[in-house]
Design a protein around this motif. Structure first.
Motif, PDB file in Angstrom:
ATOM      1  N   LEU A 725       0.825  -1.209   0.000  1.00  0.00           N
ATOM      2  CA  LEU A 725       0.000   0.000   0.000  1.00  0.00           C
ATOM      3  C   LEU A 725       0.858   1.258   0.000  1.00  0.00           C
ATOM      4  CD1 LEU A 725      -2.885  -0.885   2.494  1.00  0.00           C
ATOM      5  CD2 LEU A 725      -2.995  -0.783   0.009  1.00  0.00           C
ATOM      6  N   ASP A 726       1.964   1.211   0.738  1.00  0.00           N
ATOM      7  CA  ASP A 726       2.877   2.363   0.787  1.00  0.00           C
ATOM      8  C   ASP A 726       3.415   2.673  -0.605  1.00  0.00           C
ATOM      9  OD1 ASP A 726       4.507   4.279   2.491  1.00  0.00           O
ATOM     10  OD2 ASP A 726       6.111   3.162   1.476  1.00  0.00           O
ATOM     11  N   ALA A 727       3.781   1.620  -1.352  1.00  0.00           N
ATOM     12  CA  ALA A 727       4.285   1.828  -2.708  1.00  0.00           C
ATOM     13  C   ALA A 727       3.195   2.393  -3.612  1.00  0.00           C
ATOM     14  CB  ALA A 727       4.826   0.510  -3.271  1.00  0.00           C
ATOM     15  N   LEU A 728       1.984   1.850  -3.523  1.00  0.00           N
ATOM     16  CA  LEU A 728       0.890   2.345  -4.360  1.00  0.00           C
ATOM     17  C   LEU A 728       0.539   3.799  -4.031  1.00  0.00           C
ATOM     18  CD1 LEU A 728      -1.555  -0.716  -4.423  1.00  0.00           C
ATOM     19  CD2 LEU A 728      -0.010   0.033  -6.225  1.00  0.00           C
ATOM     20  N   ALA A 729       0.677   4.164  -2.762  1.00  0.00           N
ATOM     21  CA  ALA A 729       0.352   5.541  -2.374  1.00  0.00           C
ATOM     22  C   ALA A 729       1.284   6.541  -3.052  1.00  0.00           C
ATOM     23  CB  ALA A 729       0.435   5.692  -0.861  1.00  0.00           C
ATOM     24  N   HIS A 730       2.503   6.120  -3.388  1.00  0.00           N
ATOM     25  CA  HIS A 730       3.430   7.017  -4.094  1.00  0.00           C
ATOM     26  C   HIS A 730       2.926   7.351  -5.494  1.00  0.00           C
ATOM     27  CE1 HIS A 730       6.566   7.305  -1.122  1.00  0.00           C
ATOM     28  NE2 HIS A 730       6.661   5.992  -1.014  1.00  0.00           N
ATOM     29  N   GLN A 735       4.986  10.181  -7.344  1.00  0.00           N
ATOM     30  CA  GLN A 735       6.393   9.886  -7.053  1.00  0.00           C
ATOM     31  C   GLN A 735       6.691   8.484  -7.594  1.00  0.00           C
ATOM     32  OE1 GLN A 735       6.344  10.292  -2.788  1.00  0.00           O
ATOM     33  NE2 GLN A 735       6.601  12.524  -2.843  1.00  0.00           N
ATOM     34  N   TYR A 736       6.890   8.408  -8.908  1.00  0.00           N
ATOM     35  CA  TYR A 736       6.985   7.111  -9.562  1.00  0.00           C
ATOM     36  C   TYR A 736       8.264   6.370  -9.220  1.00  0.00           C
ATOM     37  CZ  TYR A 736       3.085   9.142 -12.078  1.00  0.00           C
ATOM     38  OH  TYR A 736       1.881   9.730 -12.390  1.00  0.00           O
ATOM     39  N   ASP A 737       9.342   7.102  -8.982  1.00  0.00           N
ATOM     40  CA  ASP A 737      10.583   6.421  -8.594  1.00  0.00           C
ATOM     41  C   ASP A 737      10.427   5.749  -7.230  1.00  0.00           C
ATOM     42  OD1 ASP A 737      11.826   7.160 -10.918  1.00  0.00           O
ATOM     43  OD2 ASP A 737      12.760   8.971 -10.074  1.00  0.00           O
ATOM     44  N   GLN A 738       9.778   6.465  -6.276  1.00  0.00           N
ATOM     45  CA  GLN A 738       9.540   5.860  -4.966  1.00  0.00           C
ATOM     46  C   GLN A 738       8.588   4.662  -5.081  1.00  0.00           C
ATOM     47  OE1 GLN A 738       9.663   9.023  -5.682  1.00  0.00           O
ATOM     48  NE2 GLN A 738      10.325  10.320  -3.958  1.00  0.00           N
ATOM     49  N   PHE A 739       7.627   4.744  -6.015  1.00  0.00           N
ATOM     50  CA  PHE A 739       6.723   3.617  -6.251  1.00  0.00           C
ATOM     51  C   PHE A 739       7.506   2.382  -6.686  1.00  0.00           C
ATOM     52  CE2 PHE A 739       4.558   1.450  -9.882  1.00  0.00           C
ATOM     53  CZ  PHE A 739       3.651   0.706  -9.155  1.00  0.00           C
ATOM     54  N   LYS A 740       8.395   2.553  -7.656  1.00  0.00           N
ATOM     55  CA  LYS A 740       9.180   1.416  -8.142  1.00  0.00           C
ATOM     56  C   LYS A 740      10.135   0.912  -7.060  1.00  0.00           C
ATOM     57  CE  LYS A 740      10.349   3.828 -11.799  1.00  0.00           C
ATOM     58  NZ  LYS A 740      10.992   4.236 -13.059  1.00  0.00           N
ATOM     59  N   MET A 762       3.371  -5.629 -11.646  1.00  0.00           N
ATOM     60  CA  MET A 762       3.396  -4.176 -11.782  1.00  0.00           C
ATOM     61  C   MET A 762       4.777  -3.680 -12.202  1.00  0.00           C
ATOM     62  SD  MET A 762       1.202  -2.740  -8.563  1.00  0.00           S
ATOM     63  CE  MET A 762      -0.580  -2.822  -8.521  1.00  0.00           C
ATOM     64  N   LEU A 763       5.790  -4.203 -11.519  1.00  0.00           N
ATOM     65  CA  LEU A 763       7.142  -3.740 -11.788  1.00  0.00           C
ATOM     66  C   LEU A 763       7.596  -4.130 -13.189  1.00  0.00           C
ATOM     67  CD1 LEU A 763       9.072  -2.046 -10.196  1.00  0.00           C
ATOM     68  CD2 LEU A 763      10.112  -4.111  -9.267  1.00  0.00           C
ATOM     69  N   LYS A 764       7.201  -5.329 -13.620  1.00  0.00           N
ATOM     70  CA  LYS A 764       7.527  -5.743 -14.984  1.00  0.00           C
ATOM     71  C   LYS A 764       6.806  -4.862 -15.994  1.00  0.00           C
ATOM     72  CE  LYS A 764       8.363 -10.598 -13.871  1.00  0.00           C
ATOM     73  NZ  LYS A 764       7.847 -11.995 -13.975  1.00  0.00           N
ATOM     74  N   GLY A 765       5.563  -4.499 -15.700  1.00  0.00           N
ATOM     75  CA  GLY A 765       4.816  -3.646 -16.607  1.00  0.00           C
ATOM     76  C   GLY A 765       5.459  -2.276 -16.755  1.00  0.00           C
ATOM     77  N   VAL A 766       5.928  -1.700 -15.643  1.00  0.00           N
ATOM     78  CA  VAL A 766       6.608  -0.412 -15.701  1.00  0.00           C
ATOM     79  C   VAL A 766       7.877  -0.524 -16.540  1.00  0.00           C
ATOM     80  CG1 VAL A 766       7.801   1.331 -14.339  1.00  0.00           C
ATOM     81  CG2 VAL A 766       5.654   0.393 -13.530  1.00  0.00           C
ATOM     82  N   ALA A 767       8.612  -1.636 -16.341  1.00  0.00           N
ATOM     83  CA  ALA A 767       9.848  -1.838 -17.099  1.00  0.00           C
ATOM     84  C   ALA A 767       9.570  -1.968 -18.590  1.00  0.00           C
ATOM     85  CB  ALA A 767      10.566  -3.088 -16.588  1.00  0.00           C
ATOM     86  N   GLN A 768       8.358  -2.432 -18.947  1.00  0.00           N
ATOM     87  CA  GLN A 768       8.002  -2.590 -20.350  1.00  0.00           C
ATOM     88  C   GLN A 768       7.370  -1.324 -20.927  1.00  0.00           C
ATOM     89  OE1 GLN A 768       5.433  -5.973 -20.220  1.00  0.00           O
ATOM     90  NE2 GLN A 768       7.088  -7.388 -19.635  1.00  0.00           N
ATOM     91  N   GLY A 769       7.330  -0.263 -20.130  1.00  0.00           N
ATOM     92  CA  GLY A 769       6.849   1.010 -20.629  1.00  0.00           C
ATOM     93  C   GLY A 769       5.369   1.253 -20.452  1.00  0.00           C
TER      94      GLY A 769
END
Length: 927
Positions: A725-730, A735-740, A762-769
């Protein structure tokens, strides 16, 4: 003259036929249609009915390992059971024809002279005037029951009880049949209601025996076996056939066994034997007698069973015989003798089935109670696929099997690596001798298995198809069954090992440190974001002119020898001969001992065994990487046992050796134990508040609560959820860097947490753009964004949307959708089925429960168009008896669009389609 007579006869025949129309109600038409019903249509139906009942009762094979059915037709209620034989379609067809052609609904012409007679007035109020047609209705309902169409049969008997009220015996009989249909459907409350009312309404004497039969059936299903016994005894006396008397008598013996009355159970099974039953029934009755034997001396019973084992006709049942002998020894607390016979039963078994499974479960329980977990594991693993989910203790056995599967993997790893290291420590000559002995044993065993298989095939040809050679095939498939020597040379076991590796570790990339705990199911290289430059080649690798890595082509002869268990190279390549290989082997041993300790402590609660494994790990590998976790778990176990002195030793080790660890920081608090006790209650309320804050986009509270938990309760099992939840709140704070970084932290610290797969996706999806969906509603809408496939749930915006269509004339379905495990699926199914039965006597609907990861749904089928579904939906929404459980969402959708959902689209895709293409009855689109 002759022509005139023939014309007159023909004319009279035509007049008779015309006068016999069901649109007329005269004494002659009633006689004609009654006579025709009885001796034409009904006669053919009843003859087929009797024939099919006899076939069903004679050919159905009862499952004697559980309470047998009062009648084979009840097996239709469980699709997983073998279904009875017998076709009642002809009987139903004949009854329907009789009703259609010969039912007289027309009121007779009133006789004003009789109107003062109350009986005559009641006669005129009847719904049916064919005096024999009720037999067709009753026979049709009975045929529907024995066909397994319990809901249709219940509707038929309900019709009879409402429309033949002038026949009290028939009404009472029909209500009892209706109750029996409810029992088969599992609707015990409705069955009880009928049985109580009919008993209070002065049951006709003619139905006493039938009431006893149905009431016994109800009480057995309810589990009130003691109350069922006297009713079952009455039912036996009135059983319609010898086969049914035998079946019910056997069931009576089982009830005596259930009610802890072994003497009467033994006598009742003896009565079954004396009734000259089919051999299979007689055999199982004799086996049951040994299970309930209460005498002091078991020698006579053991000898009786041993003689049975020597007879050729019992070769197929040797497993049951030795299982019964084991039961006798177990009843006298002779565990060793009992286990010996249970093992013999498994060896002699020539078929997989419930009998063998029960023997394996019994043996597995004995091993488990003796803490011989490695031996218990194969017993449970082989038994579970043969058991049904309603088997007693099924959930417990399933959990045990799953835990032991995990435990045995580590135990076998430790055993194998120790054996390999022992080989590595030998001289070359001793090692070669040991390997050659393994090869010789393998060749000898393969030769023996081949000879046994040929002998079995020869005997099969001589004795015909009745001979069962599955045992030989089974033995041939497992070449090393029961072999205590090395097992890794067997190709079957190597293949099984690869499968087991993937089950435990997942599909791994070939990379360094794959075995580390933070590599479970993913690699951090998966989350490296794409860059324009590409690259990523490891230094030192050779590449061809196209930039492709150059691979060395292995020698084909060497490869073949290394893969052949008949060659020494197969074994030599697995022996840790180098320091690096020995270090890797030690890592596997250390990991195995550590995980065995954790499993023994956390999942089996066998603290002495867990402590022994942790101590062995410390003795063999003083600087192992698991010391911190070992010290903490030792501390918890000794504190639980009340040994505070020894627990203090491990607390001091944690604080001195790992002062910066979360464990040491938590233990620095003088109130640590009090915090630990309060944690289980406080963490839930804090998490609920944090979750609510996230949904309200109160991100500051989310961050503060996560920090508080890390300081106050760093060891909370809910910590992964707080980090998630803390990561999603970013995201809400942009604050996308803090999210990742928050997701990476979660995956590094808690790779096995329940939220880790979603975080990984989620993290893989971000890495894929891919872009992250923003807002607190993101988590709330996950269920609607989920795909109806087995793929990992995704919560990212997709650019491709499904091409749904809107055809109001196409067949439709109603989906009652809910989050899996949030609603009782069986209760919802029961409530909807009850609603359908109450409101739709003629129309029938198919109900099916479907589950897709987070989403489950009850699918209601049978609507030819949208208008029919809308009408059904209005009745359901306005029902006085049905209420949607909290969290259930009704969705109306065409069958074609539903198929698109099943192909992998989400409900969100469908909702977006509806926004642009609203249905004509908007109030019923969403509730």
């Amino acid at each position: 003259m002759k022509k005139r007579v023939s014309h007159i006869i023909a004319l009279l025949a035509v007049l008779a036929l015309v006068s016999c129309s069901t649109k007329k109600n005269t004494a002659f038409t009633r006689f004609y249609h009654s006579f025709t019903t009885r001796y034409n249509v009904y006669f053919n139906g009843i003859e087929n009915y009797k024939e099919q009942i006899k076939t069903m009762e004679n050919e159905y094979e009862d499952n004697f390992t559980d309470l047998i059915y009062m009648h084979p037709a009840q097996a239709y209620a469980n699709p997983k059971d073998p279904q009875p034989t017998g076709s009642f379609d002809r009987t139903i067809e004949k009854c329907q024809k009789a009703i259609q052609l010969h039912s007289i609904k027309k009121k007779p012409r009133r006789n004003s002279k009789k109107m003062s007679d109350p009986k005559y007035r009641d006669y005129l109020k009847r719904d049916e005037f064919n005096p024999y047609i009720h037999n067709a209705w009753r026979l049709m309902g009975q045929a529907q029951y024995y066909k397994g169409e319990f809901l249709e049969a219940a509707a038929t008997f309900l019709y009879i009880s409402r429309h033949f009220t002038w026949m009290p015996d028939l009404v009472a009989e029909s209500k009892l049949w209706q109750a029996r249909c409810y029992i088969a459907l599992g609707w015990l409350y409705e069955a009880e209601d009928i049985l109580q009312k009919i008993n209070n309404d002065k049951l006709p004497e003619s139905q006493n025996n039938w009431f006893a039969t149905v009431n016994a059936d109800y009480l057995i299903h309810k589990g009130e076996y003691q109350k069922a016994i006297p009713f079952l005894e009455t039912a036996i006396k009135s059983a319609p056939s010898k086969r049914q008397r035998i079946r019910l008598t056997f069931l009576l013996g089982q009830l005596y066994e259930k009610t802890q009355d072994p003497t009467r159970a033994y006598q009742t099974f003896g009565q079954v034997i004396s009734m000259n039953p089919p051999y299979r029934t007689e055999f199982n009755a004799r086996i049951k007698q040994t299970e309930v034997f209460s005498g002091k001396n078991i020698d006579k019973e053991v000898k009786k069973l041993t003689r049975m084992a020597s007879r050729d006709r019992n070769k197929e049942y040797l497993d049951q015989i030795y299982y019964a002998i084991g039961n006798l020894y177990l009843s006298r607390k002779d565990t060793l003798k009992a286990m010996e016979n249970y093992r013999l039963a498994n060896q002699k078994s020539t078929r997989n089935g419930i009998e063998k499974a029960i023997c394996q479960v019994t043996l597995g329980d004995l091993y488990f109670d003796r803490r011989e977990y490695v031996d218990a594991q194969p017993c449970y693993a082989e038994a579970l696929p043969q058991l049904k989910e309603d088997f007693p203790r099924y959930d417990l056995l399933s959990r045990r099997s799953t835990v032991l599967d995990e435990l045995v993997v580590y135990a076998q790893n430790v055993e194998l690596q120790d054996s390999l290291q022992n080989l590595a420590a030998m001289s070359e000559e001793e090692r070669n001798k040991a390997i050659q002995k393994i090869i010789d044993d393998l060749i000898k065993k393969e030769k023996e298995e081949a000879e046994n298989l040929k002998r079995e095939e020869y005997l099969a040809q001589q004795q015909g198809p009745q001979f069962n050679s599955s045992n030989a095939a089974k033995n041939n498939a497992t070449l090393i069954s029961g072999d205590k020597s090395w097992y890794f040379y067997n190709k079957t076991m190597v293949s099984a090992g690869k499968t087991e590796f993937q089950r435990i570790w997942g599909s791994r990339k070939l990379e360094d440190d794959w075995r580390r705990r933070n590599k479970s199911g993913f690699s951090m290289s998966d989350f490296a974001e794409k860059t324009a430059g590409g690259g990523g080649e490891e230094g030192g690798a050779e590449f061809d002119e196209n930039g492709m890595p150059v691979e060395e082509i292995p020698d084909s002869a060497e490869t073949a020898a290394a893969d052949d268990p008949h060659k020494p190279e197969f074994y030599l390549k697995q022996i840790p001969m180098t320091p690096e290989a020995l270090e890797t082997s030690n890592e596997v041993v250390a990991e195995g001992l550590f995980n065995m300790g954790l499993i023994l402590k956390n999942k089996l609660e066998d603290y002495p065994a867990a402590i022994a494994n942790f101590n062995l790990l410390e003795e063999r590998f003083l600087e192992n990487p698991y010391r911190l976790d070992v010290y903490y778990n030792m501390y918890l176990m000794y504190m639980r046992d009340g040994d505070e002195a020894t627990a203090g030793i491990y607390r001091d080790k944690i604080r001195s050796t790992f002062p910066e660890s979360p464990y040491a920081q938590a233990m620095a608090d003088p109130h640590y134990l009090d915090n630990l006790r309060r944690m289980s209650t406080e963490q839930d309320s804090i998490y609920e508040a944090t979750y609510a804050a996230y949904l309200e986009n109160d991100n500051r509270t989310v961050h503060d609560n996560r920090a508080f938990m890390e300081q106050k309760y760093p060891l909370s099992p809910l910590m992964p959820k707080f980090l998630f939840l803390d990561a999603l709140a970013h995201v809400g704070d942009k604050q996308y860097d803090q999210f990742k970084e928050g997701l990476r932290n979660l995956l590094e610290r808690y790779p096995q947490a329940d939220v880790s797969p979603l975080a990984s996706t989620m993290l893989k999806g971000v890495a894929q753009g891919r872009q992250v969906a923003q807002g607190g509603g993101n988590l709330r809408g996950m269920i609607w964004k989920a795909r109806l496939t087995n793929d990992t749930t995704t919560v990212f915006n997709d650019s491709v949307r499904a091409t749904f269509t809107q055809d109001l004339n196409a067949p439709h379905v109603l989906l009652l959708v809910y989050a899996t495990d949030s609603v009782s699926s069986n209760q919802l199914l029961f409530d909807v089925a009850k609603h359908n039965f109450t409101n739709f006597v003629v129309k029938d609907f198919d109900l099916e429960i479907m589950t897709f990861n987070e989403i489950s749904m009850l699918v209601v089928k049978g609507f030819s168009n949208f208008e029919e579904l809308s009408h059904y939906r209005r009745l359901l929404d306005n029902s006085e008896t049905f209420r949607y459980p909290p969290g259930v969402k009704p969705i109306m959708i065409s069958e074609d669009n539903f198929k698109k959902l099943l192909e992998g689209y989400s409900f969100e895709d469908y909702f977006l389609f509806l926004e642009n293409n609203p249905q004509p009855t908007e109030p019923y689109e969403e509730r």
